[in-house]
Each structure stands twice: as structure tokens, then as C-alpha cells.
Motif scaffolding. Structure first.
Motif, mmCIF file in Angstrom:
data_model
loop_
_atom_site.group_PDB
_atom_site.id
_atom_site.type_symbol
_atom_site.label_atom_id
_atom_site.label_comp_id
_atom_site.label_asym_id
_atom_site.label_seq_id
_atom_site.Cartn_x
_atom_site.Cartn_y
_atom_site.Cartn_z
ATOM 1 N N ASP A 133 0.835 -1.210 0.000
ATOM 2 C CA ASP A 133 0.000 0.000 0.000
ATOM 3 C C ASP A 133 0.868 1.258 0.000
ATOM 4 N N ILE A 134 0.311 2.327 -0.563
ATOM 5 C CA ILE A 134 0.992 3.630 -0.481
ATOM 6 C C ILE A 134 0.356 4.401 0.678
ATOM 7 N N LEU A 135 1.188 4.780 1.623
ATOM 8 C CA LEU A 135 0.715 5.492 2.815
ATOM 9 C C LEU A 135 1.131 6.957 2.699
ATOM 10 N N ALA A 136 0.176 7.842 2.955
ATOM 11 C CA ALA A 136 0.476 9.279 2.880
ATOM 12 C C ALA A 136 0.477 9.868 4.287
ATOM 13 N N ILE A 137 1.485 10.670 4.585
ATOM 14 C CA ILE A 137 1.467 11.456 5.831
ATOM 15 C C ILE A 137 1.353 12.911 5.412
ATOM 16 N N THR A 138 0.371 13.596 5.987
ATOM 17 C CA THR A 138 0.110 14.987 5.579
ATOM 18 C C THR A 138 0.900 15.986 6.442
ATOM 19 N N THR A 139 0.880 17.234 6.004
ATOM 20 C CA THR A 139 1.538 18.351 6.705
ATOM 21 C C THR A 139 3.026 18.099 6.936
ATOM 22 N N THR A 140 3.682 17.603 5.891
ATOM 23 C CA THR A 140 5.128 17.369 6.004
ATOM 24 C C THR A 140 5.918 18.385 5.169
ATOM 25 N N GLY A 141 5.270 19.507 4.825
ATOM 26 C CA GLY A 141 5.949 20.487 3.970
ATOM 27 C C GLY A 141 7.034 21.286 4.675
ATOM 28 N N ALA A 142 6.940 21.375 6.006
ATOM 29 C CA ALA A 142 7.920 22.197 6.730
ATOM 30 C C ALA A 142 8.795 21.326 7.625
ATOM 31 N N TYR A 143 10.077 21.622 7.632
ATOM 32 C CA TYR A 143 11.045 20.995 8.552
ATOM 33 C C TYR A 143 11.126 19.478 8.394
ATOM 34 N N CYS A 144 10.825 18.946 7.227
ATOM 35 C CA CYS A 144 11.028 17.508 6.988
ATOM 36 C C CYS A 144 12.152 17.355 5.976
ATOM 37 N N TYR A 145 11.930 17.834 4.739
ATOM 38 C CA TYR A 145 13.016 17.755 3.752
ATOM 39 C C TYR A 145 14.256 18.483 4.274
ATOM 40 N N THR A 146 14.065 19.664 4.876
ATOM 41 C CA THR A 146 15.234 20.447 5.309
ATOM 42 C C THR A 146 15.975 19.788 6.472
ATOM 43 N N MET A 147 15.300 18.918 7.209
ATOM 44 C CA MET A 147 15.977 18.237 8.326
ATOM 45 C C MET A 147 16.370 16.813 7.925
ATOM 46 N N SER A 148 16.238 16.461 6.657
ATOM 47 C CA SER A 148 16.497 15.063 6.268
ATOM 48 C C SER A 148 17.988 14.753 6.344
#
Ligand SMILES: Cc1ncc(COP(=O)(O)O)c(C=O)c1O
Length: 435
Positions: A380-395
Motif C-alpha cells: 500500500d501507499i501510505l500518505a502522511i500529511t503536513t510534512t511540507g515544513a522541517y522535513c526535507y530540510t531536516m532530512s
């Protein structure tokens, strides 16, 4: 799972964002995948610009790049007419390479290196926000060497304890950021900067924390600042040009979060600042803010593939996904909470109580501690919402995980903002040295 912006369930029964089916996105760009709803970013900026206006003073919004920055994002920020706040040489370089106008850039940081300050002065950025006394001498030295004068703000800490997680709180009497309004020598610091032949003193900056729901904390901070501006004007005859109230406006992450619409919060700040201006008659020229999360937070969704489901003898049910703390460390770092859904089952009831865990070698590698999900199956493809801030930049590349791609979706098209890393990206700077 609450849907934002252009997110909806499409005719195939799948989650679509920006008119693009997320099942197709996962196939084309692989998972994990950061998906950014471009239209939502743009309409949020438009709403903010409309609300943050005054007839008594100028206003300016700078996007806080720390929330999410790539060269493409810098271009979008430029196109939407915002300024940009950077906190490192890396963010500044990203903006510079994107062709972002340097005279619209502000720079922050509690320990900017000499090289970063030199870069800022060389690029001719709009303002450096001085965080502490040691920085004054460094900037003066650089300006003297280069024969330049640099516009600066002073970051002050008004001692407001906003109700938010301690890791994202940036005010209070023990904060690592800024100079306390209650520090005895603040007057001397202001005088020194104001009299400097290399510094152009423009005013004060404050940022009391992040993910703040009660706008009254911004009002408390404004009150303290205006009292201080009044004192400064009366005792030293100094009238500042700029007051920057930072960012920190809270957004919805999970059920129970009830942020006020951003336009209302910004209007309140304007109304209160106008009232303060009428009361104290300071005559300052410009009110600035620098939101990050409230511009990009809800616009981001991360897609993962479910790789396993485990029920422990202790009665806990895990759903394992193909990413984790390497693409979203916020849960592990400060107990952030999220909502999730299976992208082709969103019409089904979310009744399964699960923990969504990543694939990294840490027990703390959890994305959702306790959440409700539709019945998940492997693949299954699982989506987590509201990840636009401080996720990619903290990866990170912890466990030598490759960083996911970032795509911007709009009007049925997906555009790559960051390519998915490859194994070669991971070893690019490695050297096999003589053993
Ligand atoms: C100085 C400063 N300005 C702006 C921001 C952006 O905050 P937010 O993303 O919560 O709006 C931050 C976040 O930490 C910050 O430290």
C-alpha cells in the motif's frame, strides 16, 4: 486524515494532489516521496499578503527558508514577491544560485561564521540580524575591510514564554537566541551599533517560537517591544525603521489542532501594532514577519510504501514504511504528531490503531506513535500529511538512506524540484585512502 488545498479523492478513489494521482506519483518517482502542492503555497502567500497590510506603516513578509528551501522554492518565493530569510551560508548560497534578489534577503543565526558574514556582505543582502554582541565586531571588521556599510537589525528576546514544545521555543530568559530586552547593557549595544560607521541600524527583530496557536503571545511580544521603542526614542532619540516579529504561526497537524486562519492572526497583529503606534507615536516605518511553516506546512505530503505489518506480543501494531527519521525526524526529535491514510482507501473508515515506524536502526525511528489508519497491507501507499515544513530540510543520510525526491504538483503536472539521490550521491565525497 484532513485534506488540504488541492488534495482530494479522485475518480479512481485515490488521493490526488494538484490534479495528480498519488499512486501514479509513487510509481513514477518511487517512495518515499515529498509532494508539494504548489497552488496551496501560492494561495496561502496571496492570503497573507492581502491580510498583512496597514495604512499607517509599510509591511513586508519574508519566507523563512529553514522550513523548506530548494532553488525552485526560492524562485517561487521571488515570483510571489516575498523576501527571504536565511540562516546559513548554505541557505544563502541556494538563494544566490537561484538568482533570488540579494537585496530581499535577511540573515539570521546565533553563531554565523566569519565566512558566512563575509558572504552576506559580499552578496549585498538586505539585512543581517545581529544575534549577540560578538557578532557586532565581526561585521564591522568585514565592512571595514570591504569599504561597505551593512544594514542590521538586533534580535531581541522579549522574554515571552509561548506555549509550544521547548525545542521550538525561542524566547524566555534562558534562550540561546537574541539579546534579552532585560539585559542591562542593551542600551549601550544599541548606541554602539547606531553610532557605527560600518553598520546601518534599522531596528529590532524577535521570534518567540514556532507552532504557536494563541496569537496573544505575539501581542504580548509587541507590547514589550513598543515599550522599549518608546524608551529608546525618549532617552536616546533613536527611532527605528523596522520591527520584525518573526514567524511561528501554528498549523494543523492532527485532530484537535485548531489554528486560527492565518489571515485572522495577521490582521490581529496589524490591528494591535496600529494601536501601539497610536499610543506611543513611535513613527517607525515597516513591520515585517517571516513565516515558514504556515506557508509550506500543509502543502507537503510524504508518500511511503508499506513494507510490513507487525503485531507484537505486547499488543502493539506496527506499520513499517520505506522511509523514517531520515526523511522526517520531527516525531523522534520533538514528539511531533501527524495524520496518515492509505491513498487508495481513504473512503474506508480509519479504525486500525497503529504505530507507523520507519526502517532505520533506531527504536525511536517512529513517524506516528499512535494513529488511526485504514487496514494497511504490504505494498500500500501510505500518505502522511503536513510534512511540507522541517522535513526535507531536516532530512539526513543516516543509515546511508538516500534522500527522496521532491516534486511540485499543480494543474495535473508534477515537476521535480529535487531529484531522488542515488548510491553514487552517497559516496560522492568519500575517499578510499591508503590503509
Ligand atoms: C528567526 C526565525 N524566523 C522565522 C522562523 C520560522 O518559523 P515558522 O516556520 O514557525 O513560521 C524561525 C523558526 O524557527 C526562526 O527561528
Amino acid at each position: 486524515m484532513k485534506l488540504f488545498g488541492t488534495s482530494k479523492i479522485n475518480e479512481n478513489g485515490n488521493l490526488s494532489i494538484g490534479g495528480v494521482d498519488t499512486v501514479e506519483l509513487a510509481k513514477e518517482f518511487k517512495t518515499p516521496l515529498y509532494v508539494m502542492d504548489q497552488e496551496l503555497i501560492e494561495t496561502t502567500i496571496d492570503k497573507m499578503k492581502e491580510a498583512f497590510k496597514s495604512s499607517r506603516f509599510g509591511t513586508q513578509i519574508a519566507y523563512a527558508g529553514k522550513a523548506f528551501l530548494t532553488t525552485g522554492m526560492a524562485k517561487l518565493v521571488e515570483k510571489k514577491g516575498l523576501e527571504l530569510d536565511v540562516v546559513s551560508g548554505g541557505e544563502l548560497y541556494t538563494a544566490y544560485k537561484a538568482g533570488f534578489p540579494m537585496n530581499r534577503v535577511h540573515m539570521h543565526g546565533n553563531n554565523k561564521t566569519y565566512e558566512e558574514l563575509e558572504m552576506a556582505v559580499d552578496y549585498g543582502i538586505k539585512e543581517i540580524v545581529i544575534d549577540n554582541e560578538d557578532e557586532i565586531e565581526k561585521i564591522e571588521k568585514i565592512c571595514k575591510e570591504k569599504g561597505k556599510k551593512q544594514a542590521v537589525l538586533i534580535r531581541i528576546d522579549p522574554g515571552i514564554e509561548a506555549h509550544t514544545h521547548s525545542y521550538i521555543k525561542t524566547s524566555g530568559l534562558t534562550s540561546k537566541f537574541g539579546i534579552s530586552l532585560f539585559q542591562a547593557n542593551l542600551f549601550d549595544i544599541v548606541k554602539r551599533i547606531n553610532n557605527s560607521q560600518y553598520l546601518d541600524f534599522r531596528g529590532f527583530h524577535t521570534h518567540i517560537g514556532s507552532q504557536i496557536f494563541q496569537s496573544v503571545f505575539f501581542i504580548f511580544a509587541l507590547e514589550e517591544i513598543f515599550k522599549y521603542l518608546d524608551k529608546l526614542k525618549k532617552e536616546l532619540g533613536i527611532v527605528v525603521h523596522t520591527v520584525n516579529m518573526g514567524g511561528g504561526f501554528g498549523v494543523y497537524y492532527k485532530e484537535g489542532d485548531d489554528p486560527k486562519p492565518i489571515e485572522e492572526v495577521l490582521k490581529e497583529i496589524i490591528t494591535y501594532t496600529e494601536a501601539m503606534e497610536i499610543k506611543y507615536q513611535i513613527g517607525f516605518s515597516e513591520l515585517n514577519i517571516e513565516p515558514g511553516r504556515s506557508i509550506v506546512g500543509n502543502a507537503g505530503t510524504t508518500l511511503y510504501t508499506v513494507g510490513g505489518i507487525k503485531e507484537t506480543v505486547g499488543g502493539k501494531k506496527y506499520v513499517f514504511v520505506d522511509g523514517g527519521m531520515s526523511d522526517n525526524i520531527r516525531t523522534a526529535l520533538y514528539q511531533a504528531e501527524y495524520e496518515a491514510g492509505i491513498v487508495n482507501k481513504l473512503e474506508e473508515k480509519a479504525e486500525d490503531e497503529v504505530t507507523v515506524a520507519g526502517k532505520l536502526c533506531e527504536s525511536g525511528d517512529i513517524l506516528i506513535q499512535k494513529g488511526k489508519l485504514q487496514k494497511a497491507e504490504v505494498g500500500d501507499i501510505l500518505a502522511i500529511t503536513t510534512t511540507g515544513a522541517y522535513c526535507y530540510t531536516m532530512s539526513s543520510n543516516y543509515n546511508r538512506m538516500i534522500k527522496p525526491a521532491v516534486v511540485f504538483v499543480k494543474d495535473g503536472k508534477a515537476k521535480v524540484a529535487v531529484k531522488r539521490e542515488t548510491g553514487d550521491d552517497l559516496i560522492r565525497n568519500d575517499e578510499i585512502f591508503e590503509l
